[in-house]
Scaffold this motif. Structure first.
Motif, PDB file in Angstrom:
ATOM      1  N   GLU A   1       0.562   4.212  -2.894  1.00 46.25           N
ATOM      2  CA  GLU A   1       0.336   5.635  -2.610  1.00 46.25           C
ATOM      3  C   GLU A   1       1.434   6.499  -3.228  1.00 46.25           C
ATOM      4  O   GLU A   1       1.161   7.541  -3.816  1.00 46.25           O
ATOM      5  CB  GLU A   1       0.259   5.878  -1.100  1.00 46.25           C
ATOM      6  CG  GLU A   1      -1.028   5.403  -0.474  1.00 46.25           C
ATOM      7  CD  GLU A   1      -2.244   6.095  -1.066  1.00 46.25           C
ATOM      8  OE1 GLU A   1      -2.250   7.338  -1.211  1.00 46.25           O
ATOM      9  OE2 GLU A   1      -3.209   5.378  -1.397  1.00 46.25           O
ATOM     10  N   GLU A   2       2.679   6.064  -3.090  1.00 49.89           N
ATOM     11  CA  GLU A   2       3.799   6.805  -3.670  1.00 49.89           C
ATOM     12  C   GLU A   2       3.714   6.785  -5.190  1.00 49.89           C
ATOM     13  O   GLU A   2       3.983   7.796  -5.850  1.00 49.89           O
ATOM     14  CB  GLU A   2       5.129   6.209  -3.202  1.00 49.89           C
ATOM     15  CG  GLU A   2       6.342   6.960  -3.651  1.00 49.89           C
ATOM     16  CD  GLU A   2       6.498   8.340  -3.023  1.00 49.89           C
ATOM     17  OE1 GLU A   2       7.234   9.159  -3.602  1.00 49.89           O
ATOM     18  OE2 GLU A   2       5.892   8.606  -1.970  1.00 49.89           O
TER      19      GLU A   2
ATOM     20  N   ASP B   1       0.807  -1.226   0.000  1.00 48.35           N
ATOM     21  CA  ASP B   1       0.000   0.000   0.000  1.00 48.35           C
ATOM     22  C   ASP B   1       0.843   1.280   0.000  1.00 48.35           C
ATOM     23  O   ASP B   1       0.523   2.214  -0.738  1.00 48.35           O
ATOM     24  CB  ASP B   1      -0.993   0.013   1.159  1.00 48.35           C
ATOM     25  CG  ASP B   1      -2.185  -0.908   0.897  1.00 48.35           C
ATOM     26  OD1 ASP B   1      -2.421  -1.283  -0.276  1.00 48.35           O
ATOM     27  OD2 ASP B   1      -2.879  -1.258   1.867  1.00 48.35           O
ATOM     28  N   PRO B   2       1.921   1.365   0.778  1.00 50.21           N
ATOM     29  CA  PRO B   2       2.748   2.580   0.702  1.00 50.21           C
ATOM     30  C   PRO B   2       3.332   2.796  -0.702  1.00 50.21           C
ATOM     31  O   PRO B   2       3.402   3.930  -1.174  1.00 50.21           O
ATOM     32  CB  PRO B   2       3.847   2.338   1.735  1.00 50.21           C
ATOM     33  CG  PRO B   2       3.259   1.371   2.701  1.00 50.21           C
ATOM     34  CD  PRO B   2       2.375   0.484   1.863  1.00 50.21           C
TER      35      PRO B   2
END
Length: 90
Positions: A13-14, A9-10
């Motif tokens: 998002e990035e 997920d990170p």
């Protein structure tokens, strides 16, 4: 190796913030962000999370030639055409 969503997920998002303007830019950025976790399944996941790419298109995108595997790799031009509807709305 499949990573859990909490690890991906990170990156999704990035990717949404810095993915680039073209599908190949997005794919290369995903490869950089995911590092050793970059594989067809993780690429599908981050595409669906970052750009709301539907499952079937993300599955097809996971055949991109940048993985260097598979019997029918997707060329850069094919990847561009495939992801254009989702990247155009950015």
């Amino acid at each position: 190796m499949m990573s859990t969503p909490s690890l991906l997920d990170p990156a999704a998002e990035e990717l949404k913030l810095t993915g680039g303007r073209t599908a190949t830019d997005v794919a290369r950025t995903a490869r950089t962000l995911l590092g050793e976790r970059f594989d067809p399944v993780s690429f599908m996941y981050v595409l669906m999370r970052a750009y709301s790419v539907d499952f079937h298109a993300a599955r097809d995108a996971s055949r991109w030639q940048g993985f260097g595997e598979g019997p029918r790799p997707l060329s850069d031009a094919d990847l561009e055409a495939l992801l254009a509807p989702w990247l155009a709305t950015r």
